[in-house]
Design a protein around this motif. Structure first.
Motif, PDB file in Angstrom:
ATOM      1  N   SER A 138      60.125   9.796   8.409  1.00  0.00           N
ATOM      2  CA  SER A 138      61.388  10.390   8.827  1.00  0.00           C
ATOM      3  C   SER A 138      61.149  11.754   9.449  1.00  0.00           C
ATOM      4  CB  SER A 138      62.351  10.485   7.657  1.00  0.00           C
ATOM      5  OG  SER A 138      62.048  11.566   6.830  1.00  0.00           O
ATOM      6  N   ARG A 139      62.086  12.185  10.242  1.00  0.00           N
ATOM      7  CA  ARG A 139      61.953  13.433  10.982  1.00  0.00           C
ATOM      8  C   ARG A 139      62.424  14.610  10.140  1.00  0.00           C
ATOM      9  NH1 ARG A 139      64.216  11.007  16.575  1.00  0.00           N
ATOM     10  NH2 ARG A 139      62.222  10.329  17.307  1.00  0.00           N
ATOM     11  N   SER A 140      61.784  15.738  10.346  1.00  0.00           N
ATOM     12  CA  SER A 140      62.206  16.947   9.654  1.00  0.00           C
ATOM     13  C   SER A 140      63.296  17.687  10.434  1.00  0.00           C
ATOM     14  CB  SER A 140      61.013  17.876   9.423  1.00  0.00           C
ATOM     15  OG  SER A 140      60.430  18.219  10.668  1.00  0.00           O
ATOM     16  N   GLU A 141      63.423  17.355  11.725  1.00  0.00           N
ATOM     17  CA  GLU A 141      64.437  18.003  12.566  1.00  0.00           C
ATOM     18  C   GLU A 141      65.476  16.977  12.995  1.00  0.00           C
ATOM     19  OE1 GLU A 141      62.928  20.471  15.805  1.00  0.00           O
ATOM     20  OE2 GLU A 141      60.951  20.247  14.909  1.00  0.00           O
ATOM     21  N   PRO A 142      66.759  17.351  12.969  1.00  0.00           N
ATOM     22  CA  PRO A 142      67.789  16.405  13.405  1.00  0.00           C
ATOM     23  C   PRO A 142      67.972  16.420  14.926  1.00  0.00           C
ATOM     24  CG  PRO A 142      68.811  18.397  12.568  1.00  0.00           C
ATOM     25  CD  PRO A 142      67.320  18.567  12.425  1.00  0.00           C
ATOM     26  N   TYR A 143      67.512  15.386  15.594  1.00  0.00           N
ATOM     27  CA  TYR A 143      67.735  15.220  17.028  1.00  0.00           C
ATOM     28  C   TYR A 143      67.793  13.732  17.318  1.00  0.00           C
ATOM     29  CZ  TYR A 143      62.631  15.004  16.797  1.00  0.00           C
ATOM     30  OH  TYR A 143      61.349  14.690  16.452  1.00  0.00           O
ATOM     31  N   LEU A 144      68.442  13.391  18.397  1.00  0.00           N
ATOM     32  CA  LEU A 144      68.626  11.984  18.742  1.00  0.00           C
ATOM     33  C   LEU A 144      67.358  11.354  19.293  1.00  0.00           C
ATOM     34  CD1 LEU A 144      72.108  12.277  20.487  1.00  0.00           C
ATOM     35  CD2 LEU A 144      71.618  11.423  18.186  1.00  0.00           C
ATOM     36  N   ILE A 145      66.771  12.003  20.287  1.00  0.00           N
ATOM     37  CA  ILE A 145      65.590  11.481  20.980  1.00  0.00           C
ATOM     38  C   ILE A 145      64.633  12.634  21.242  1.00  0.00           C
ATOM     39  CG2 ILE A 145      64.754  10.498  23.168  1.00  0.00           C
ATOM     40  CD1 ILE A 145      67.292   8.901  23.348  1.00  0.00           C
ATOM     41  N   HIS A 146      63.350  12.370  21.067  1.00  0.00           N
ATOM     42  CA  HIS A 146      62.322  13.354  21.411  1.00  0.00           C
ATOM     43  C   HIS A 146      61.656  12.891  22.692  1.00  0.00           C
ATOM     44  CE1 HIS A 146      58.798  16.057  19.879  1.00  0.00           C
ATOM     45  NE2 HIS A 146      59.179  16.356  21.111  1.00  0.00           N
ATOM     46  N   VAL A 147      61.838  13.659  23.766  1.00  0.00           N
ATOM     47  CA  VAL A 147      61.325  13.322  25.093  1.00  0.00           C
ATOM     48  C   VAL A 147      60.049  14.110  25.369  1.00  0.00           C
ATOM     49  CG1 VAL A 147      61.828  13.314  27.575  1.00  0.00           C
ATOM     50  CG2 VAL A 147      63.674  12.898  25.926  1.00  0.00           C
ATOM     51  N   LEU A 148      59.019  13.407  25.817  1.00  0.00           N
ATOM     52  CA  LEU A 148      57.793  14.057  26.261  1.00  0.00           C
ATOM     53  C   LEU A 148      57.776  14.028  27.778  1.00  0.00           C
ATOM     54  CD1 LEU A 148      55.044  15.357  25.658  1.00  0.00           C
ATOM     55  CD2 LEU A 148      54.064  13.044  25.689  1.00  0.00           C
ATOM     56  N   VAL A 165      62.784  18.293  23.619  1.00  0.00           N
ATOM     57  CA  VAL A 165      61.899  18.106  24.770  1.00  0.00           C
ATOM     58  C   VAL A 165      60.592  18.853  24.520  1.00  0.00           C
ATOM     59  CG1 VAL A 165      61.595  18.431  27.254  1.00  0.00           C
ATOM     60  CG2 VAL A 165      63.874  17.908  26.340  1.00  0.00           C
ATOM     61  N   THR A 166      59.492  18.173  24.781  1.00  0.00           N
ATOM     62  CA  THR A 166      58.155  18.740  24.715  1.00  0.00           C
ATOM     63  C   THR A 166      57.490  18.442  26.047  1.00  0.00           C
ATOM     64  OG1 THR A 166      58.008  18.411  22.331  1.00  0.00           O
ATOM     65  CG2 THR A 166      55.924  18.628  23.517  1.00  0.00           C
ATOM     66  N   CYS A 167      56.675  19.365  26.559  1.00  0.00           N
ATOM     67  CA  CYS A 167      56.005  19.168  27.852  1.00  0.00           C
ATOM     68  C   CYS A 167      54.491  19.194  27.711  1.00  0.00           C
ATOM     69  CB  CYS A 167      56.418  20.260  28.839  1.00  0.00           C
ATOM     70  SG  CYS A 167      58.113  20.094  29.419  1.00  0.00           S
ATOM     71  N   VAL A 168      53.838  18.450  28.600  1.00  0.00           N
ATOM     72  CA  VAL A 168      52.386  18.502  28.758  1.00  0.00           C
ATOM     73  C   VAL A 168      52.110  18.793  30.222  1.00  0.00           C
ATOM     74  CG1 VAL A 168      50.218  17.212  28.661  1.00  0.00           C
ATOM     75  CG2 VAL A 168      51.936  16.870  26.890  1.00  0.00           C
ATOM     76  N   THR A 169      51.257  19.782  30.476  1.00  0.00           N
ATOM     77  CA  THR A 169      50.878  20.159  31.839  1.00  0.00           C
ATOM     78  C   THR A 169      49.349  20.264  31.916  1.00  0.00           C
ATOM     79  OG1 THR A 169      50.965  22.542  31.410  1.00  0.00           O
ATOM     80  CG2 THR A 169      53.015  21.495  32.130  1.00  0.00           C
ATOM     81  N   PRO A 170      48.791  20.335  33.131  1.00  0.00           N
ATOM     82  CA  PRO A 170      47.332  20.425  33.250  1.00  0.00           C
ATOM     83  C   PRO A 170      46.766  21.839  33.074  1.00  0.00           C
ATOM     84  CG  PRO A 170      48.315  20.142  35.415  1.00  0.00           C
ATOM     85  CD  PRO A 170      49.429  20.041  34.422  1.00  0.00           C
ATOM     86  N   PHE A 171      47.621  22.861  33.105  1.00  0.00           N
ATOM     87  CA  PHE A 171      47.138  24.236  32.910  1.00  0.00           C
ATOM     88  C   PHE A 171      48.308  25.151  32.579  1.00  0.00           C
ATOM     89  CE2 PHE A 171      47.715  23.452  37.458  1.00  0.00           C
ATOM     90  CZ  PHE A 171      48.553  24.492  37.848  1.00  0.00           C
ATOM     91  N   ARG A 220      57.839  29.968  31.446  1.00  0.00           N
ATOM     92  CA  ARG A 220      59.298  29.777  31.565  1.00  0.00           C
ATOM     93  C   ARG A 220      59.780  28.671  30.639  1.00  0.00           C
ATOM     94  NH1 ARG A 220      61.872  28.817  37.172  1.00  0.00           N
ATOM     95  NH2 ARG A 220      63.749  29.021  35.927  1.00  0.00           N
ATOM     96  N   LEU A 221      59.033  27.583  30.563  1.00  0.00           N
ATOM     97  CA  LEU A 221      59.403  26.502  29.652  1.00  0.00           C
ATOM     98  C   LEU A 221      59.417  26.990  28.206  1.00  0.00           C
ATOM     99  CD1 LEU A 221      57.383  23.544  31.225  1.00  0.00           C
ATOM    100  CD2 LEU A 221      59.887  23.699  31.075  1.00  0.00           C
ATOM    101  N   GLU A 222      58.387  27.724  27.845  1.00  0.00           N
ATOM    102  CA  GLU A 222      58.306  28.231  26.474  1.00  0.00           C
ATOM    103  C   GLU A 222      59.421  29.232  26.177  1.00  0.00           C
ATOM    104  OE1 GLU A 222      54.175  29.328  26.725  1.00  0.00           O
ATOM    105  OE2 GLU A 222      53.589  27.546  25.561  1.00  0.00           O
ATOM    106  N   GLU A 223      59.832  30.003  27.182  1.00  0.00           N
ATOM    107  CA  GLU A 223      60.926  30.966  26.993  1.00  0.00           C
ATOM    108  C   GLU A 223      62.237  30.280  26.628  1.00  0.00           C
ATOM    109  OE1 GLU A 223      61.157  33.242  30.596  1.00  0.00           O
ATOM    110  OE2 GLU A 223      59.257  34.259  30.207  1.00  0.00           O
ATOM    111  N   PRO A 257      58.243  23.444  23.689  1.00  0.00           N
ATOM    112  CA  PRO A 257      56.797  23.508  23.410  1.00  0.00           C
ATOM    113  C   PRO A 257      56.010  22.934  24.593  1.00  0.00           C
ATOM    114  CG  PRO A 257      57.994  22.405  21.631  1.00  0.00           C
ATOM    115  CD  PRO A 257      58.951  22.580  22.763  1.00  0.00           C
ATOM    116  N   VAL A 258      54.908  23.587  24.936  1.00  0.00           N
ATOM    117  CA  VAL A 258      54.065  23.149  26.057  1.00  0.00           C
ATOM    118  C   VAL A 258      52.640  22.963  25.551  1.00  0.00           C
ATOM    119  CG1 VAL A 258      53.125  23.738  28.325  1.00  0.00           C
ATOM    120  CG2 VAL A 258      55.483  24.369  27.752  1.00  0.00           C
TER     121      VAL A 258
END
Length: 135
Positions: A1-11, A40-46, A53-56, A60-61
């Motif tokens: 189970s999730r520790s945070e209440p959210y509907l969907i976690h998007v990567l 929302v969580t992001c993955v980038t190459p650098f 800006r995303l982190e602001e 999470p990146v």
């Protein structure tokens, strides 16, 4: 189970980390979706001013290598991230990200984005509209 209440976690897997059009789109998605109860969580190459800006805005990146033939450590990283972060949906942008995001699942995501892209949808809409007129 999730520790945070959210509907969907998007990567969001983004094949670049500059301030181009795709990156602006992902930024706005990352800013807007939490208001709908999504995480929302992001993955980038650098790391870059874009990732800052995303982190602001609280997104999470994570950073991993992306290539046309992604390194095994990046494939493992994405797979583990999906499990550990309980990702529900992977949304990949640009070819290198699409290849990487699909590798743990037996392929890449480029096929789907090309098949169901905006231009294909517009063509399908025009075809259906022409059928309605022809009767």
């Amino acid at each position: 189970s999730r520790s945070e209440p959210y509907l969907i976690h998007v990567l969001e897997v983004v094949g670049n980390a500059i301030m181009g059009g795709v990156e602006q789109y992902v930024y706005h998605v990352a800013r807007y979706l939490p208001s709908l109860g999504c995480k929302v969580t992001c993955v980038t190459p650098f790391r870059s001013p874009y990732t800052a800006r995303l982190e602001e805005i609280g997104c999470p990146v994570y950073v991993t290598d992306m290539d046309d033939d992604p390194p095994w450590r990046s494939i493992q990283f994405i797979s583990e991230l999906v499990k550990e972060q309980q990702i529900d949906l992977i949304h990949a942008h640009l070819p290198k990200a699409q290849v990487l995001a699909g590798k743990p699942y037996g392929g890449d995501l480029r096929h789907d984005t090309r098949r169901y892209g905006r231009h294909q949808a517009e063509k399908e809409h025009e075809r259906r509209h022409a059928q309605e007129i022809d009767g």
